[in-house]
Scaffold this active site. Sequence first.
Site, short mmCIF file in Angstrom:
data_model
loop_
_atom_site.label_atom_id
_atom_site.label_comp_id
_atom_site.label_asym_id
_atom_site.label_seq_id
_atom_site.Cartn_x
_atom_site.Cartn_y
_atom_site.Cartn_z
CD GLU A 77 -2.75 -1.39 0.42
OE1 GLU A 77 -3.12 -0.42 -0.25
OE2 GLU A 77 -3.18 -2.54 0.21
CB CYS B 20 -1.89 6.71 2.03
SG CYS B 20 -3.25 5.92 2.88
#
Length: 519
Positions: free
Chosen positions: A255, A294
């Site tokens: 990720e 993120c």
Amino acid sequence: MQIKSYLCGQWLTGTGPETELTNPVNNQPIATVCGQGLDLKSALDFSRKTGGPALRALGYGKRAQLLRQIADILVENRDRYNQIAQENSGNTVGDAGFDVDGGIGTLKYYASLGKKLGEQTYLVEGPAEQLTRDENFKALHILTPLKGVAVHINAFNFPSWGMWEKVAVALLAGVPCFVKPATATCLLSYEMVKDVVEADILPAGALSLLCGGGRDLMDHLGSDDLVAFTGSADTANMLRQHKNVIASNLRFAVEADSLNACILGPDVTPKDAEFEFFIKEIVRELTVKAGQKCTAIRRIIVPKTREQDVISALKDRLAKTTIGDPRDENVRMGPLVNAAQLKAAEEGLKVLQTEAEVVVGEDNANFSVDPAQGAFFAPRILRCENPLHAQKVHEVEVFGPVATVMGYETADDALTLGAMGGGSLACSVFTRDDAFAHQAALDLSASHGRVLIVNELIAKGHSGHGVVMPQCIHGGPGRAGGGEEMGGLRGLYFYHRRSAIQTTTDRAQMLLDQGLSLA
Ligand code: NAP
């Protein structure tokens, strides 16, 4: 205060120089950590050999009960965690809740999903199929939990949520966890794991914690293990090219960072409610955790004719955002996490400026403290004149309150720009036009892990551009790492190995009867 690691069922410190963790409001040290020189080979073996069998023996339902117990312990200590998040990460009350409650909420969600599962110890995919002319010869697929250890390497921005969203799924699956939080903010992960260990909830070896160090972690992993990495694309690429990772072909999920976009539909005018909600969402994404998410919006894609409206609305809103010490309840945005991140953000901004001009800058920022006293960074909005032919604005993630406005001429161009992030975690689209909404869903899903499409109807009820919900998958293709986490019970697959079993009808039926079908 010295932060320790929990390995082989013991609290240990490494040997060598200590690394300081600081309070980003004033750069003062608050704790130290050293994870070097620890025997990671033995620690990983302990997880595999002690934690793995104990967890696998429990079955899904009982493991779900453990998750609930973990969540309950964390709830009891929530205020202390929020305070740590404030001190070590510069979080406002809202930011800290995002991380701490996000972690607790995900544990509770998987605990309740798991409660509906039985005491089975493996998953099945039926029905059994006949393979040859022999009616008694059948095949089915079973999925058994990996027999290795799940190594979770986490980013600094979510020391709670980032840890528990992975641990919840792995433990429910029956795989022991070996967590390595980012050093800069590992104090919160440490305190949480300490409370869980003291409460004696989990079998020995089910949860290990490595604070600091870990540079030789990849050397000790094998084909039964897996790595779930969250962090920058650069670190991910370096680790997944490790010779041992390649040689053992272990599962390695990433990720990473991404250049998430928010698109204003061609139909929306400043008089529409959607315009207001679009602006609100961007400001929220820029200021929550000081833009260190993120999923935060990095690219603001708007009709060329609306660029100035959007820029001035953002300017107004950001001028009203008080930036300062998160202990002050009037403060809406805190500092970046430390001096190193401040330097990285300043450098990244310079790169973006080679293709875009700053249109909302430092002079618009509303600081309630002297920004030079800590890692404070004023929100910046940039404007890129020619985004279809630009590169850096689609590639460089400034991990802070920074986003670039990009004007488009046609609806197709808007979607093309959306995809120019090269694979992203999340994109949101604000439109009243159902046809554009439909086109955007189909088009953007090829390059995004999640697409949020908003009109007035759900403007107040949606979960937010940047909020990762455990019901939905989290991850994105390409640049975003190619990983896929959570998504309800779908998340279990990552921690299981699927195998085709070919056998007699009766034996196949027995496997089906005793396993758990998620279909
Ligand atoms: P990072 O510098 O890439 O570090 C991530 C993790 O990797 C940290 O735990 C770090 O440990 C560890 N690490 C670094 N080098 C290592 C090595 N040689 N061996 C083993 N571990 C190593 O990222 P970050 O600065 O913490 O986080 C910010 C980035 O994460 C941003 O780019 C953000 O977009 C991304 N992020 C992505 C997601 C997502 O879900 N996609 C979520 C959050 C953040 P140390 O701290 O000890 O160096």
